[in-house]
Design a protein around this motif. Structure first.
Motif, PDB file in Angstrom:
ATOM      1  N   GLU A   1       0.861  -1.181   0.000  1.00 30.48           N
ATOM      2  CA  GLU A   1       0.000   0.000   0.000  1.00 30.48           C
ATOM      3  C   GLU A   1       0.896   1.229   0.000  1.00 30.48           C
ATOM      4  O   GLU A   1       1.825   1.328   0.802  1.00 30.48           O
ATOM      5  CB  GLU A   1      -0.917  -0.004   1.218  1.00 30.48           C
ATOM      6  N   ILE A   2       0.592   2.168  -0.917  1.00 34.95           N
ATOM      7  CA  ILE A   2       1.432   3.351  -1.100  1.00 34.95           C
ATOM      8  C   ILE A   2       0.560   4.593  -1.111  1.00 34.95           C
ATOM      9  O   ILE A   2      -0.503   4.615  -1.738  1.00 34.95           O
ATOM     10  CB  ILE A   2       2.238   3.237  -2.419  1.00 34.95           C
ATOM     11  N   GLU A   3       1.041   5.646  -0.431  1.00 32.15           N
ATOM     12  CA  GLU A   3       0.370   6.951  -0.413  1.00 32.15           C
ATOM     13  C   GLU A   3       0.784   7.712  -1.668  1.00 32.15           C
ATOM     14  O   GLU A   3       1.968   7.852  -1.958  1.00 32.15           O
ATOM     15  CB  GLU A   3       0.785   7.726   0.842  1.00 32.15           C
ATOM     16  N   LEU A   4      -0.207   8.205  -2.421  1.00 35.16           N
ATOM     17  CA  LEU A   4       0.069   8.952  -3.646  1.00 35.16           C
ATOM     18  C   LEU A   4       0.040  10.455  -3.358  1.00 35.16           C
ATOM     19  O   LEU A   4      -1.002  10.980  -2.985  1.00 35.16           O
ATOM     20  CB  LEU A   4      -0.983   8.625  -4.721  1.00 35.16           C
ATOM     21  N   PRO A   5       1.164  11.147  -3.541  1.00 38.98           N
ATOM     22  CA  PRO A   5       1.162  12.599  -3.332  1.00 38.98           C
ATOM     23  C   PRO A   5       0.601  13.314  -4.556  1.00 38.98           C
ATOM     24  O   PRO A   5       0.265  12.687  -5.561  1.00 38.98           O
ATOM     25  CB  PRO A   5       2.653  12.913  -3.151  1.00 38.98           C
ATOM     26  N   ALA A   6       0.533  14.628  -4.489  1.00 34.86           N
ATOM     27  CA  ALA A   6       0.119  15.424  -5.644  1.00 34.86           C
ATOM     28  C   ALA A   6       1.265  15.398  -6.654  1.00 34.86           C
ATOM     29  O   ALA A   6       2.324  15.956  -6.409  1.00 34.86           O
ATOM     30  CB  ALA A   6      -0.208  16.845  -5.222  1.00 34.86           C
ATOM     31  N   SER A   7       1.068  14.707  -7.748  1.00 33.54           N
ATOM     32  CA  SER A   7       2.090  14.568  -8.779  1.00 33.54           C
ATOM     33  C   SER A   7       1.409  14.198 -10.092  1.00 33.54           C
ATOM     34  O   SER A   7       0.219  13.910 -10.121  1.00 33.54           O
ATOM     35  CB  SER A   7       3.098  13.492  -8.371  1.00 33.54           C
ATOM     36  N   GLU A   8       2.193  14.183 -11.165  1.00 38.76           N
ATOM     37  CA  GLU A   8       1.624  13.848 -12.469  1.00 38.76           C
ATOM     38  C   GLU A   8       1.551  12.346 -12.695  1.00 38.76           C
ATOM     39  O   GLU A   8       0.589  11.847 -13.268  1.00 38.76           O
ATOM     40  CB  GLU A   8       2.464  14.468 -13.609  1.00 38.76           C
ATOM     41  N   THR A   9       2.608  11.614 -12.282  1.00 30.46           N
ATOM     42  CA  THR A   9       2.673  10.185 -12.569  1.00 30.46           C
ATOM     43  C   THR A   9       3.166   9.392 -11.363  1.00 30.46           C
ATOM     44  O   THR A   9       3.831   9.919 -10.475  1.00 30.46           O
ATOM     45  CB  THR A   9       3.625   9.901 -13.755  1.00 30.46           C
ATOM     46  N   PHE A  10       2.836   8.117 -11.371  1.00 28.17           N
ATOM     47  CA  PHE A  10       3.312   7.138 -10.397  1.00 28.17           C
ATOM     48  C   PHE A  10       4.184   6.165 -11.180  1.00 28.17           C
ATOM     49  O   PHE A  10       3.708   5.495 -12.094  1.00 28.17           O
ATOM     50  CB  PHE A  10       2.117   6.440  -9.754  1.00 28.17           C
ATOM     51  N   ASN A  11       5.471   6.117 -10.846  1.00 29.57           N
ATOM     52  CA  ASN A  11       6.443   5.284 -11.568  1.00 29.57           C
ATOM     53  C   ASN A  11       6.955   4.211 -10.617  1.00 29.57           C
ATOM     54  O   ASN A  11       7.246   4.504  -9.460  1.00 29.57           O
ATOM     55  CB  ASN A  11       7.631   6.138 -12.028  1.00 29.57           C
ATOM     56  N   PHE A  12       7.109   2.992 -11.122  1.00 32.01           N
ATOM     57  CA  PHE A  12       7.623   1.942 -10.252  1.00 32.01           C
ATOM     58  C   PHE A  12       8.187   0.790 -11.058  1.00 32.01           C
ATOM     59  O   PHE A  12       7.958   0.669 -12.271  1.00 32.01           O
ATOM     60  CB  PHE A  12       6.553   1.432  -9.286  1.00 32.01           C
ATOM     61  N   CYS A  13       8.954  -0.048 -10.367  1.00 27.26           N
ATOM     62  CA  CYS A  13       9.457  -1.304 -10.899  1.00 27.26           C
ATOM     63  C   CYS A  13       9.627  -2.246  -9.705  1.00 27.26           C
ATOM     64  O   CYS A  13       9.451  -1.842  -8.556  1.00 27.26           O
ATOM     65  CB  CYS A  13      10.764  -1.107 -11.665  1.00 27.26           C
ATOM     66  N   PHE A  14       9.946  -3.485  -9.974  1.00 25.95           N
ATOM     67  CA  PHE A  14      10.019  -4.493  -8.914  1.00 25.95           C
ATOM     68  C   PHE A  14      11.382  -5.170  -8.941  1.00 25.95           C
ATOM     69  O   PHE A  14      11.987  -5.333 -10.004  1.00 25.95           O
ATOM     70  CB  PHE A  14       8.920  -5.550  -9.117  1.00 25.95           C
ATOM     71  N   LYS A  15      11.851  -5.588  -7.768  1.00 24.82           N
ATOM     72  CA  LYS A  15      13.068  -6.400  -7.689  1.00 24.82           C
ATOM     73  C   LYS A  15      12.887  -7.437  -6.588  1.00 24.82           C
ATOM     74  O   LYS A  15      12.111  -7.244  -5.662  1.00 24.82           O
ATOM     75  CB  LYS A  15      14.304  -5.544  -7.448  1.00 24.82           C
ATOM     76  N   ASN A  16      13.611  -8.542  -6.721  1.00 23.45           N
ATOM     77  CA  ASN A  16      13.510  -9.597  -5.715  1.00 23.45           C
ATOM     78  C   ASN A  16      14.770  -9.654  -4.871  1.00 23.45           C
ATOM     79  O   ASN A  16      15.684  -8.834  -5.028  1.00 23.45           O
ATOM     80  CB  ASN A  16      13.186 -10.948  -6.359  1.00 23.45           C
ATOM     81  N   GLU A  17      14.824 -10.623  -3.966  1.00 23.99           N
ATOM     82  CA  GLU A  17      15.943 -10.747  -3.035  1.00 23.99           C
ATOM     83  C   GLU A  17      17.255 -11.104  -3.737  1.00 23.99           C
ATOM     84  O   GLU A  17      18.338 -10.909  -3.194  1.00 23.99           O
ATOM     85  CB  GLU A  17      15.607 -11.786  -1.940  1.00 23.99           C
ATOM     86  N   LYS A  18      17.195 -11.605  -4.969  1.00 24.27           N
ATOM     87  CA  LYS A  18      18.392 -11.986  -5.727  1.00 24.27           C
ATOM     88  C   LYS A  18      18.922 -10.831  -6.581  1.00 24.27           C
ATOM     89  O   LYS A  18      19.903 -10.997  -7.299  1.00 24.27           O
ATOM     90  CB  LYS A  18      18.059 -13.167  -6.643  1.00 24.27           C
ATOM     91  N   GLY A  19      18.241  -9.693  -6.545  1.00 19.94           N
ATOM     92  CA  GLY A  19      18.668  -8.544  -7.347  1.00 19.94           C
ATOM     93  C   GLY A  19      18.135  -8.578  -8.775  1.00 19.94           C
ATOM     94  O   GLY A  19      18.592  -7.814  -9.618  1.00 19.94           O
ATOM     95  N   GLU A  20      17.177  -9.456  -9.039  1.00 23.71           N
ATOM     96  CA  GLU A  20      16.561  -9.518 -10.370  1.00 23.71           C
ATOM     97  C   GLU A  20      15.452  -8.470 -10.436  1.00 23.71           C
ATOM     98  O   GLU A  20      14.713  -8.278  -9.474  1.00 23.71           O
ATOM     99  CB  GLU A  20      15.990 -10.921 -10.631  1.00 23.71           C
ATOM    100  N   TRP A  21      15.322  -7.812 -11.594  1.00 18.78           N
ATOM    101  CA  TRP A  21      14.383  -6.708 -11.751  1.00 18.78           C
ATOM    102  C   TRP A  21      13.285  -7.049 -12.742  1.00 18.78           C
ATOM    103  O   TRP A  21      13.509  -7.761 -13.722  1.00 18.78           O
ATOM    104  CB  TRP A  21      15.111  -5.458 -12.254  1.00 18.78           C
ATOM    105  N   ASP A  22      12.097  -6.517 -12.502  1.00 23.40           N
ATOM    106  CA  ASP A  22      11.012  -6.471 -13.493  1.00 23.40           C
ATOM    107  C   ASP A  22      10.717  -4.983 -13.664  1.00 23.40           C
ATOM    108  O   ASP A  22      10.034  -4.368 -12.846  1.00 23.40           O
ATOM    109  CB  ASP A  22       9.769  -7.219 -13.009  1.00 23.40           C
TER     110      ASP A  22
END
Length: 153
Positions: free
Chosen positions: A64-85
């Motif tokens: 759960e993430i609080e969205l501030p006043a901004s134009e966009t929400f940007n994100f990506c994911f990573k796991n415990e092994k340092g692999e990224w999506d």
């Protein structure tokens, strides 16, 4: 609401100054990762940069993430092994909508408004009572069947 394959939000729109729950069932979940972190920021320059560990459920990872006043929400994911999506190097980016002022309650109430409502309510009761008396007693007066009760004092 599914915005991208395997990414879900608990709302139809991302709106500023609200919390959003994001669910991820992408490659890192399907690859049996034990821990997944969401790395996120807001706007073109990734302001308010943050990273939190997501909670693992049967349906994927959630946070759960609080969205501030901004134009966009940007994100990506990573796991415990340092692999990224990170969406093929483009990251996941979604627009954040502004709050519609018509939907925000205004605190400009005055004490005069309740008094006006109370007066109009009292007047409507008086008018209804007068109409009831006219309908009930006028025919009796016209026909002469009206007898006034006399008290024995």
């Amino acid at each position: 609401m599914e915005l991208v394959k395997n990414i879900f939000f608990n709302t139809d729109k991302l709106v500023e100054n609200t919390k959003v729950k994001i669910s991820y069932a992408g490659n890192l979940f399907q690859g049996n990762s034990e821990e997944v972190f969401i790395h996120y920021g807001f706007g073109l320059e990734w302001n308010y940069l943050g990273e939190i560990q997501m909670e693992k459920t049967e349906l994927g990872f959630q946070a759960e993430i609080e969205l501030p006043a901004s134009e966009t929400f940007n994100f990506c994911f990573k796991n415990e092994k340092g692999e990224w999506d990170n969406n093929g190097g483009q990251n996941y980016t979604f627009p954040i909508e502004k709050v519609e002022l018509a939907l925000v309650p205004q605190d400009e109430t005055t004490l005069d408004a309740p008094r006006k409502l109370r007066k109009s309510y009292i007047w409507s009761k008086k008018i209804r009572l007068a109409i009831y008396k006219v309908i009930t007693y006028l025919p009796k007066l016209i026909s002469g069947n009206y007898k006034r009760k006399i008290s024995n004092e």
